[in-house]
Design a protein around this motif. Sequence first.
Motif, PDB file in Angstrom:
ATOM      1  N   LEU A 203       0.839  -1.189   0.000  1.00 27.19           N
ATOM      2  CA  LEU A 203       0.000   0.000   0.000  1.00 27.19           C
ATOM      3  C   LEU A 203       0.879   1.245   0.000  1.00 27.19           C
ATOM      4  N   PHE A 204       0.634   2.126  -0.954  1.00 27.65           N
ATOM      5  CA  PHE A 204       1.330   3.411  -1.008  1.00 27.65           C
ATOM      6  C   PHE A 204       0.383   4.481  -0.476  1.00 27.65           C
ATOM      7  N   PRO A 205       0.744   5.176   0.605  1.00 23.25           N
ATOM      8  CA  PRO A 205      -0.145   6.204   1.156  1.00 23.25           C
ATOM      9  C   PRO A 205      -0.623   7.222   0.129  1.00 23.25           C
ATOM     10  N   HIS A 206       0.217   7.570  -0.866  1.00 24.22           N
ATOM     11  CA  HIS A 206      -0.189   8.561  -1.854  1.00 24.22           C
ATOM     12  C   HIS A 206      -1.394   8.103  -2.678  1.00 24.22           C
ATOM     13  N   ALA A 207      -1.621   6.792  -2.727  1.00 18.12           N
ATOM     14  CA  ALA A 207      -2.754   6.295  -3.500  1.00 18.12           C
ATOM     15  C   ALA A 207      -4.079   6.756  -2.905  1.00 18.12           C
ATOM     16  N   ILE A 208      -4.090   7.059  -1.617  1.00 14.81           N
ATOM     17  CA  ILE A 208      -5.333   7.475  -0.964  1.00 14.81           C
ATOM     18  C   ILE A 208      -5.799   8.810  -1.518  1.00 14.81           C
ATOM     19  N   GLY A 209      -4.852   9.699  -1.830  1.00 15.87           N
ATOM     20  CA  GLY A 209      -5.223  11.005  -2.352  1.00 15.87           C
ATOM     21  C   GLY A 209      -6.070  10.912  -3.610  1.00 15.87           C
ATOM     22  N   ALA A 210      -5.730   9.971  -4.485  1.00 19.60           N
ATOM     23  CA  ALA A 210      -6.477   9.816  -5.733  1.00 19.60           C
ATOM     24  C   ALA A 210      -7.889   9.283  -5.496  1.00 19.60           C
ATOM     25  N   LEU A 211      -8.093   8.581  -4.380  1.00 23.00           N
ATOM     26  CA  LEU A 211      -9.398   7.982  -4.105  1.00 23.00           C
ATOM     27  C   LEU A 211     -10.372   8.956  -3.463  1.00 23.00           C
ATOM     28  N   ILE A 212      -9.873   9.956  -2.768  1.00 22.13           N
ATOM     29  CA  ILE A 212     -10.763  10.823  -1.988  1.00 22.13           C
ATOM     30  C   ILE A 212     -10.902  12.233  -2.539  1.00 22.13           C
ATOM     31  N   GLU A 213     -10.187  12.553  -3.619  1.00 24.48           N
ATOM     32  CA  GLU A 213     -10.083  13.964  -3.978  1.00 24.48           C
ATOM     33  C   GLU A 213     -11.319  14.571  -4.626  1.00 24.48           C
ATOM     34  N   ASN A 214     -12.083  13.817  -5.384  1.00 24.49           N
ATOM     35  CA  ASN A 214     -13.184  14.421  -6.151  1.00 24.49           C
ATOM     36  C   ASN A 214     -14.525  14.331  -5.424  1.00 24.49           C
ATOM     37  N   ARG A 215     -14.502  14.520  -4.131  1.00 23.17           N
ATOM     38  CA  ARG A 215     -15.738  14.465  -3.341  1.00 23.17           C
ATOM     39  C   ARG A 215     -15.983  15.819  -2.694  1.00 23.17           C
ATOM     40  N   ALA A 216     -17.203  16.305  -2.845  1.00 26.03           N
ATOM     41  CA  ALA A 216     -17.534  17.628  -2.317  1.00 26.03           C
ATOM     42  C   ALA A 216     -17.500  17.666  -0.797  1.00 26.03           C
ATOM     43  N   ASP A 217     -17.714  16.508  -0.154  1.00 22.80           N
ATOM     44  CA  ASP A 217     -17.756  16.497   1.316  1.00 22.80           C
ATOM     45  C   ASP A 217     -16.364  16.447   1.940  1.00 22.80           C
ATOM     46  N   LEU A 218     -15.323  16.190   1.135  1.00 31.36           N
ATOM     47  CA  LEU A 218     -13.960  16.076   1.649  1.00 31.36           C
ATOM     48  C   LEU A 218     -13.082  17.190   1.075  1.00 31.36           C
ATOM     49  N   THR A 219     -12.078  17.601   1.837  1.00 33.71           N
ATOM     50  CA  THR A 219     -11.155  18.634   1.349  1.00 33.71           C
ATOM     51  C   THR A 219     -10.036  18.045   0.506  1.00 33.71           C
ATOM     52  N   GLY A 220      -9.830  16.708   0.592  1.00 39.60           N
ATOM     53  CA  GLY A 220      -8.717  16.063  -0.093  1.00 39.60           C
ATOM     54  C   GLY A 220      -7.480  15.928   0.774  1.00 39.60           C
ATOM     55  N   GLU A 221      -7.514  16.499   1.986  1.00 39.44           N
ATOM     56  CA  GLU A 221      -6.378  16.419   2.900  1.00 39.44           C
ATOM     57  C   GLU A 221      -6.513  15.198   3.811  1.00 39.44           C
ATOM     58  N   TYR A 222      -5.383  14.519   4.045  1.00 36.52           N
ATOM     59  CA  TYR A 222      -5.390  13.299   4.842  1.00 36.52           C
ATOM     60  C   TYR A 222      -3.989  13.025   5.367  1.00 36.52           C
ATOM     61  N   VAL A 223      -3.906  12.152   6.362  1.00 37.24           N
ATOM     62  CA  VAL A 223      -2.611  11.665   6.849  1.00 37.24           C
ATOM     63  C   VAL A 223      -2.821  10.250   7.383  1.00 37.24           C
ATOM     64  N   CYS A 224      -1.852   9.374   7.118  1.00 33.71           N
ATOM     65  CA  CYS A 224      -1.941   7.961   7.509  1.00 33.71           C
ATOM     66  C   CYS A 224      -1.008   7.700   8.696  1.00 33.71           C
ATOM     67  N   THR A 225      -1.495   6.924   9.649  1.00 27.27           N
ATOM     68  CA  THR A 225      -0.672   6.498  10.780  1.00 27.27           C
ATOM     69  C   THR A 225      -0.678   4.975  10.837  1.00 27.27           C
ATOM     70  N   VAL A 226       0.512   4.380  10.915  1.00 31.47           N
ATOM     71  CA  VAL A 226       0.632   2.921  11.000  1.00 31.47           C
ATOM     72  C   VAL A 226       1.095   2.541  12.402  1.00 31.47           C
ATOM     73  N   ASP A 227       0.363   1.613  13.016  1.00 36.45           N
ATOM     74  CA  ASP A 227       0.701   1.096  14.341  1.00 36.45           C
ATOM     75  C   ASP A 227       0.816  -0.420  14.277  1.00 36.45           C
ATOM     76  N   ARG A 228       1.549  -0.989  15.226  1.00 35.60           N
ATOM     77  CA  ARG A 228       1.664  -2.439  15.336  1.00 35.60           C
ATOM     78  C   ARG A 228       1.193  -2.878  16.719  1.00 35.60           C
ATOM     79  N   ASP A 229       0.256  -3.818  16.737  1.00 30.84           N
ATOM     80  CA  ASP A 229      -0.208  -4.371  18.010  1.00 30.84           C
ATOM     81  C   ASP A 229       0.887  -5.258  18.595  1.00 30.84           C
TER      82      ASP A 229
END
Length: 455
Positions: free
Chosen positions: A363-389
């Motif tokens: 998974l490339f975090p930058h791929a998320i930007g392409a999935l969420i950008e064209n929605r009126a309810d979202l600004t297109g801004e995001y950040v990913c956090t990875v944790d390990r149990d």
Amino acid sequence: MSFPTYFEALDIKQLLTDYPVGDAFTARYRNISRDELHAMQDRQFRKLVQRGWEIGFYRRLWGAQGIEPGDIQGLEDITKLPVYDKSDLMASIADHPPYGDFAGLGGNDRPPAILHTTSGTTGRPQTLLFGPKGREVGNLLVGRMYRWLGLSPDDVVHSVYGHGMINGGHYIREAVTHFTNSIFLSAGTGIETRSVNQVNLMADFGVTVMVGFVDYIRKLAEVAEAEGLFDRIKLRMIIGHLGTEDRASTEAAWHGAKAYDWYGVGDTGSIAGEGPDRNGLYVWEDAQYLELLDVDSGKPVAQGETGDMVVTCLYKDEIAPCIRFNTHDITYELGGSGEIAFKRIAGFKGRSDNMVKLRGINLFPHAIGALIENRADLTGEYVCTVDRDPASQRDDMTVLIESRGGTDKDLLADMLRRGLGVEVLVELCAPGETAALTQIDVRQKPIRLIDKRGV
């Protein structure tokens, strides 16, 4: 004491002959054969390797592999040389402070040297050193791309690249002022010139072209809208780093300005850029030799398959040679032909050293930007956090996404699962609330991944 000045160390007329701009650029490379191009690259590569043997960094790197002077006869032998990356350069700086031993800085007769740093997107900023030839060819590659895309003396260019010690803003300014004749506004990041001041500058000076990273360019569109300035801002072109995002949303945000993509890193300068056809990014093969290598095996990949971009700057044969530098940025080569004979790549698709493996899926975090950008309810801004149990050793990614309201978190998580091929956790926040984590107002490239696994 006698020593050469910057301009005495540079034959600008010869440089423009070797690396043409404007109509001379397209005329030379529209129909050049691959054999002619390879011969040109081979001549430059042989000279570059000779210079490499004079640099301590390469003597150590190549000697450790048992390579001796004379073993590399030309481009056909390039794969015998080891690749290196930023970690090797940072180790060189640590062992040979403050500059490292990857640049030839000895003696009063050396060419003048220009010092900048990288932005530090993946860690501590790295030293960048340039001689006059390397600096100006790097500038030229950007300037001639801008001119090919239609930049003219009538244009006013607004730049949101950062300055200070960072190389980006400085060399883009030099590219425009040295090679395009356009008027240049060096606005910089949001911390250098407040966003509201930037959009007012654009209106006051009649800006027609904007250059920079697309994340902040989109943010400025929102500011311009809020300030009610679109009746005065007549932006016609955006030349930036679109990455994985759909250019349509950026163009719509700027009321129809046409967006163009290009790619480069601090160590190499511009590697590839779109032409007027916007049909892939043309690799500047008269100056750069690009290899696409499998992330795991390091072997060349077939056309259409993704691989790490490994770059040799054929023109940097003075202060700081760059020979088989692994950018760890991922792309693939396109088939077919374009407007000129240079090969084309698809552009930046993600970083192999920023890739997260979740349940067997890359998974490339930058791929998320392409999935969420064209929605009126979202600004297109995001950040990913990875944790390990710590108990199960399971890795999970949480994506914090800015919502203007009315977003169904569960439906959004399902859309990301289908788009990414793996389940991620989703949290929503108000517009602007990711800025402290992404540092979008102060960095050229916003942070999109925070890895808390300690790996």
